[in-house]
Design an enzyme around this catalytic site. Structure first.
Site, PDB file in Angstrom:
ATOM      1  N   SER A   1       1.249  12.509   6.252  1.00 45.60           N
ATOM      2  CA  SER A   1       0.701  12.001   4.995  1.00 45.60           C
ATOM      3  C   SER A   1       0.709  13.080   3.930  1.00 45.60           C
ATOM      4  CB  SER A   1      -0.739  11.521   5.217  1.00 45.60           C
ATOM      5  OG  SER A   1      -1.362  11.295   3.969  1.00 45.60           O
TER       6      SER A   1
ATOM      7  N   TYR B   1       3.385   9.826  -2.064  1.00 46.83           N
ATOM      8  CA  TYR B   1       2.945   9.012  -3.195  1.00 46.83           C
ATOM      9  C   TYR B   1       3.624   9.617  -4.402  1.00 46.83           C
ATOM     10  CZ  TYR B   1      -0.766   6.726  -0.541  1.00 46.83           C
ATOM     11  OH  TYR B   1      -1.457   5.975   0.364  1.00 46.83           O
TER      12      TYR B   1
ATOM     13  N   THR C   1       5.665   5.486  -0.276  1.00 50.20           N
ATOM     14  CA  THR C   1       4.722   4.362  -0.165  1.00 50.20           C
ATOM     15  C   THR C   1       4.768   3.571  -1.466  1.00 50.20           C
ATOM     16  OG1 THR C   1       3.360   5.610   1.369  1.00 50.20           O
ATOM     17  CG2 THR C   1       2.292   3.770   0.241  1.00 50.20           C
TER      18      THR C   1
ATOM     19  N   LYS D   1       7.915   2.340   2.436  1.00 51.18           N
ATOM     20  CA  LYS D   1       6.766   1.880   3.226  1.00 51.18           C
ATOM     21  C   LYS D   1       5.886   0.981   2.363  1.00 51.18           C
ATOM     22  CE  LYS D   1       2.673   3.515   5.742  1.00 51.18           C
ATOM     23  NZ  LYS D   1       1.561   3.149   4.867  1.00 51.18           N
TER      24      LYS D   1
ATOM     25  N   HIS E   1      -0.484  -1.658   4.419  1.00 56.85           N
ATOM     26  CA  HIS E   1      -1.348  -0.480   4.313  1.00 56.85           C
ATOM     27  C   HIS E   1      -2.623  -0.671   5.151  1.00 56.85           C
ATOM     28  CE1 HIS E   1      -1.415   3.154   1.547  1.00 56.85           C
ATOM     29  NE2 HIS E   1      -2.530   3.309   2.224  1.00 56.85           N
TER      30      HIS E   1
END
Ligand SMILES: Cc1cc2nc3c(=O)[nH]c(=O)nc-3n(C[C@H](O)[C@H](O)[C@H](O)COP(=O)(O)O)c2cc1C
Ligand SMILES: CCCCCCC(=O)C(=O)O
Length: 364
Positions: free
Chosen positions: A106, A134, A160, A229, A253
């Site tokens: 992440s 992100y 994402t 994603k 999510h």
């Protein structure tokens, strides 16, 4: 009591964690309809096994973007592992690597990406890592983060796309979770300094106008394969393939962004049909049993990814707990394959599953 199932780790994690931290991990958006749907949907899908197939030895390994994984189960990107256990992301990465699987790191990790990949590779030199991004409105800064992940040895960029804004997480708002000072240091969002070191962390932003044009920009920013994603619509899956993505992750999510999105397992068949085998399809959301994994494979997933169960393992037992979660799920998948007459994950096919509306299910 020895944990036998992933839900046992959930109970133990809940017992050990501060309630506000537990709420952050467990919670979702609005009324958490999607959080519940992701898991409950599996109970509506029946398995109809084949017998007399001599599936004595089972082959669980799969190939995903050039990586041979020991099983079709990956670690989804989840933020802030150091809030769960002092082993943090390094412990999770070691456990996933030792299990022969792949971690998606992440961007909101509480450990630097270089330390995570090094920890994983200390457990398994062949360990593979993808980096979840992100996309930040400041593209030059996004570029710096991408280059950092590349230098740390991540082999794909997982963007994402379900988060142009942050979901409405009322548990966190009630608990004041995001306001807790000093609690959340996302190590991979530090400023690049002219010295080559990393300065103060930036807070994570979201790109409100995220569009396919950004995907074109990403192509100029990295030579890594790009994975999207957060795909839930078959038309977006088709567009993703046409736009050259290397793989997609079917994900809502974990119910943390838009509430009332259907369960990912219910969305999967139409997406798999749209993709038609052109790129790998990873599914996440609600995987808690080996039979869930088998159902996802039967509906066309190449592999599945675990979000909360990795956190539960970590909170309950650190690195060892994550290893136990993966080992239990692997054993359950292997047993489910044996009982369905499959000697390889490649033999897990649509004929084994029967989506049953509740009324017809009750007639069985
Ligand atoms: C505590 C937590 C943190 C998460 N952090 C991220 C993240 O940083 N980036 C991301 O793309 N998804 C994140 N997710 C979503 C997961 O990657 C995944 O889509 C979801 O957890 C799958 O559902 P499951 O928890 O039921 O397995 C997070 C999920 C949870 C529960
Ligand atoms: C403002 C903090 C952003 C972290 C996001 C982590 C995440 O995706 C989640 O679902 O939580």
């Amino acid at each position: 009591m020895t944990p036998l199932a992933l839900r046992d780790f959930e109970a133990e994690a809940r017992r050990r964690l501060d309630p506000a931290i537990w709420d952050y991990y467990a919670g979702g958006a609005d009324d958490e309809v999607t959080v519940r749907a992701n898991t409950s949907a599996y109970a509506r899908i029946g398995l109809v096994p084949r017998v007399l197939r001599g599936a004595f030895h089972r082959q669980l390994a799969v190939d995903v973007l050039g990586h041979r994984l020991s099983m079709p189960i990956l670690a989804a990107p989840t933020a802030f592992h150091l809030l769960a256990h002092p082993d943090g992301e390094k412990g999770s990465a070691r456990a996933v690597a030792a299990a022969g699987s792949l971690s998606i790191i992440s961007m909101a990790a509480t450990t630097a990406v270089e330390e995570i990949t090094a920890a994983g590779r200390s457990a398994n030199p062949d360990a593979a890592f993808w980096f979840q991004l992100y996309l930040q409105p400041d593209l030059a800064y996004s570029q710096a983060v991408i280059e950092r992940a590349e230098a740390a040895g991540c082999s794909a960029l997982v963007v994402t796309v379900d988060s142009p804004v942050y979901g409405n997480r009322e548990r966190d708002r009630r608990n004041g979770f995001l306001d807790l000072p000093g609690l959340l240091v996302a190590e991979n969002t530090r400023e690049p300094l002219p010295t080559g070191e990393w300065g103060n962390p930036r807070s994570i932003g979201f790109t409100g106008d995220l569009s396919w044009d950004h995907l074109a920009w990403l192509r100029t920013a990295t030579s890594l394969p790009v994975v999207l994603k957060g795909i839930t619509h078959p038309e977006d899956a088709r567009l993703a393939v046409e736009n050259g993505v290397a793989a997609i992750v079917v994900s809502n999510h974990g119910g943390r962004q838009l509430d009332t999105v259907p369960a990912t397992i219910d969305l999967l068949p139409a997406i798999a049909e749209a993709v038609d085998g052109r790129v790998p399809v990873v599914l996440d959301g609600g995987i808690r049993r080996g039979t869930d994994v088998l159902k996802a494979l039967a509906f066309g997933a190449t592999a599945v990814a675990l979000g909360r169960p990795i956190i539960w393992g970590l909170a309950a037992g650190g690195e060892q707990g994550v290893g136990d979660v993966l080992s239990i799920l692997r054993t359950e998948l292997d047993r489910a394959m044996a009982l369905c007459g499959c000697s390889s994950v490649l033999e897990v096919s649509r004929e084994l599953v029967r989506p049953a509306p509740e009324e017809s299910w009750s007639r069985l």
